[in-house]
Write an enzyme that holds these catalytic residues in place. Structure first.
Site, mmCIF file in Angstrom:
data_model
loop_
_atom_site.group_PDB
_atom_site.id
_atom_site.type_symbol
_atom_site.label_atom_id
_atom_site.label_comp_id
_atom_site.label_asym_id
_atom_site.label_seq_id
_atom_site.Cartn_x
_atom_site.Cartn_y
_atom_site.Cartn_z
ATOM 1 C CB ALA A 256 -1.228 0.337 1.271
ATOM 2 C CG MET A 257 2.565 5.216 -2.254
ATOM 3 S SD MET A 257 4.157 5.128 -0.999
ATOM 4 C CE MET A 257 4.225 6.307 -0.334
ATOM 5 C CD GLU A 258 3.324 6.368 3.305
ATOM 6 O OE1 GLU A 258 4.647 6.895 3.367
ATOM 7 O OE2 GLU A 258 3.070 5.115 2.964
ATOM 8 C CG ASN A 259 -0.317 8.313 -2.651
ATOM 9 O OD1 ASN A 259 1.347 7.678 -3.033
ATOM 10 N ND2 ASN A 259 -0.160 7.043 -3.165
ATOM 11 C CG HIS A 276 1.044 0.769 8.057
ATOM 12 N ND1 HIS A 276 2.051 0.565 8.659
ATOM 13 C CD2 HIS A 276 1.556 1.640 6.596
ATOM 14 C CE1 HIS A 276 3.120 0.517 8.012
ATOM 15 N NE2 HIS A 276 3.010 1.458 7.075
ATOM 16 C CD GLU A 277 0.033 2.162 3.969
ATOM 17 O OE1 GLU A 277 0.756 3.611 3.688
ATOM 18 O OE2 GLU A 277 0.721 1.344 3.574
ATOM 19 C CG HIS A 280 1.995 6.379 6.573
ATOM 20 N ND1 HIS A 280 4.102 6.413 7.275
ATOM 21 C CD2 HIS A 280 2.948 4.942 5.755
ATOM 22 C CE1 HIS A 280 4.310 5.527 6.932
ATOM 23 N NE2 HIS A 280 3.973 4.318 6.548
#
EC number: 3.4.11.14
Length: 598
Positions: A256-259, A276-277, A280
């Site tokens: 996953a990615m926290e953009n 988690h994301e 961030h």
């Protein structure tokens, strides 16, 4: 500020881009150097404020360093101005930068979306930029897309109008972002359904799914709506954007990615990953690491607080027992190896960043943050976090900055303690033996580096400053004493401990160390194991330590027999049954979110 307009072509997998960057020339020069990878610049110019535009006459690509040098025929004088660049690029199939993601429509037709993944150093594949975490800017993003497609970016849509050159296209304009790092910029163009709600703080929350699968986004929506207020209260800092989108991407390499404002996931997600994301959004996005050396703190912190968040939202999950099983023990197994590495690894060239997206950065990082939180106490930890986020919001910070804030909040030697855990690899084995002294219990503790390969044989044995908690059978769920073991050996006197009471180190299996008890102390723990008065997470930690010592000292027959007797008689049948029951009843979360180390 970057003003960026991108026009992706979803059939031939290319894109056109126009960039206008508000810049300041601090020293007279005839060159501008930027990050750029797999992009062809068509034209470039610089317009000093109040003066004539100067066209660049040369583009020199340094492909190995992923840079381009723009050369100008005359000197750019100091002052502000606008850098303008027209460029083209490829919607690649590398799952990084601005890339194409294949999906199948409900009718069975294969189509492509255009999506982004910029961490760590791939924003430069979508537009020329200064692609380092400390070079923050604001972003005005526009996307020219087919009118039947969804277009998303970090911020909310503020305008959507027909594209003058093609009636099948629309230009979607998004609000200006806060000051942020390039690796957190994101945009998505494709076909999606969504479910939506508002958090109790009024933030618009949407979960985007493949067409026809909106129902599958409802759990993630519930978690996100509960999580945002939790973090707002925990940090005492509001979520800084008007919306948060969570979107499932068909082809996605990371877990996953926290953009910021547009979190991307694989099509499988669970509560921990959402927690988690979203963590961030504050820790990483609002305050960003100065350089990739501090990546461990960004990821280790989020990997710890995701459990704190899920425990708050779903206390029935008993999620901390899963943490010990999934993260803590995994980290100890790897960190006991001779080829482990410190949590904090110095990163020189950005190409080295991928090497530290591993279980030491994530799982050991999370474990030592958990130990630190327990050592400081929740109240002072929250106070320190607020000081840190408030001081450095929309800026960059190093690991030492967080230690300073937590030290100021707690009055404890945080920097000194934590440097022993982050700057050297491995962890200690605490030997403990006890002696009854009238109504008190005298404990003698000593520490040595734990090695899976056998006893540590180096000349200078590393030492740790170890927060140690000690519990007794009087109250197995509370620490009778907390100490900081800051030397190789020390003695501790526990007051009012009767001869028939057991004593255990590492309450809750929070400290990142293994414990080796004397035979008498180990035998005394048996009643607490048998009657289950010793909490499950403590039994799990004890079993884990004993099993590792069994392997480590297999050649020492007497020790081996003693540990086998304890394991075989008291733990293994029950443990095996519980492990099998657990494995059959739950779906393991996608551990690739830990940076893909599996």
């Amino acid at each position: 500020n970057y003003s960026l307009c991108l026009k992706p072509e979803l059939l031939d997998f290319t894109f056109e881009g126009k960039l206008e960057a508000a810049a300041q020339v601090r020293q007279a020069t005839n060159q501008i150097v930027m990050n750029c990878a797999d992009i062809d610049i068509i034209t470039a110019s610089y317009a000093p404020e109040g003066d004539e535009e100067i066209q660049a006459t040369g583009f020199n690509y340094q492909n190995e360093d992923e840079k381009v040098t723009l050369s100008f025929p005359s000197t750019l004088q100091t002052g502000t101005g606008t850098l303008k660049i027209d460029f083209v690029g490829e919607l690649n199939d590398k799952m990084k930068g601005f890339y194409r993601s294949k999906y199948t429509t409900p009718s069975g037709e294969v189509r492509y979306a255009a999506v982004t993944q910029f961490e760590a150093t791939d924003a430069r594949r979508a537009f020329p930029c200064w692609d380092e975490p400390a070079i923050k800017a604001t972003f005005d993003i526009s996307l020219v897309v087919p009118k039947d497609r969804v277009a998303l970016s970090n911020m909310n849509v503020i305008d959507r109008k027909p594209y003058p050159d093609d009636e099948n296209l629309v230009e979607v304009k998004f609000a200006r972002t806060p000051v942020m790092s390039t690796y957190l910029v994101a945009f998505v163009v494709g076909e999606y359904d969504f479910v939506e709600t508002r958090s109790k703080d009024g933030v618009c929350v949407r979960v985007y799914t493949p067409v026809g699968k909106a129902e599958q986004g409802k759990f993630a929506l519930e978690v996100a709506a509960k999580t945002l207020p939790f973090y707002k209260d925990y940090f005492s800092v509001p979520y800084p954007l008007p919306k948060i989108d969570l979107i499932a991407i068909a082809d996605f390499a990371a877990g996953a990615m926290e953009n910021w404002g547009l979190v991307t996931y694989r099509e499988t997600w669970v509560a921990l990953v959402v927690g988690h994301e979203l963590a961030h959004q504050w820790f990483g996005n609002l305050v960003t690491m100065e350089w990739w050396t501090h990546l461990w703190l960004n990821e280790g912190f989020a990997s710890w607080i995701e459990y704190l968040c899920v425990d708050h939202c779903f206390p029935e999950y008993d999620i901390w027992t899963q943490f010990v099983s999934a993260d803590y023990t995994r980290a100890q197994e790897l960190d006991a190896l001779d080829n482990s590495h410190p949590i904090e690894v110095s990163v020189g060239h950005p190409s080295e960043v991928d090497e530290i997206f591993d279980a030491i950065s994530y799982s050991k990082g999370a474990s030592v943050i958990r130990m630190l939180h327990d050592y400081i106490g929740d109240k002072d930890f929250k106070k320190g976090m607020n000081m840190y986020l408030t001081k450095f919001q929309q800026k960059n910070a190093a690991t030492e900055d967080l230690w300073e804030s937590l030290e100021n909040a707690s009055g404890k030697p945080i920097a000194a303690v934590m440097s022993t855990w982050t700057k050297q690899m491995g962890f200690p084995l605490i030997y403990v033996e006890a002696e009854q002294v009238e109504d008190d219990r005298l404990l003698r503790l000593s520490q040595r580096k734990f090695c899976a390969s056998g006893p540590y044989v180096g000349e200078d044995c590393p030492q740790w400053m170890v927060p140690i908690t000690i519990s007794t059978s009087e109250d197995p769920s509370q620490a009778k004493l907390k100490i900081l073991m800051d030397k190789p050996e020390m003695s501790v006197l526990l007051k009012n401990v009767k001869p028939d009471q057991w004593v255990k180190l590492n309450l809750g299996t929070v400290g990142f160390y293994r414990t080796q008890y004397s035979s008498a102390m180990l035998e005394s723990l048996l009643p607490g194991i048998r009657d289950l008065s010793l909490p499950p997470v403590d039994r799990l930690g004890l079993q884990n330590d004993l099993f590792s010592l069994l392997h480590k000292q297999a050649d020492m027959q007497e020790e081996k027999n003693r540990i086998e007797r304890v394991l075989g008689a008291t733990l293994l049948p029950e443990l095996i049954q519980k492990v099998l029951t657990f494995a059959l009843s739950v779906s393991y979360r996608d551990t690739a979110v830990r940076g893909g180390y599996l």
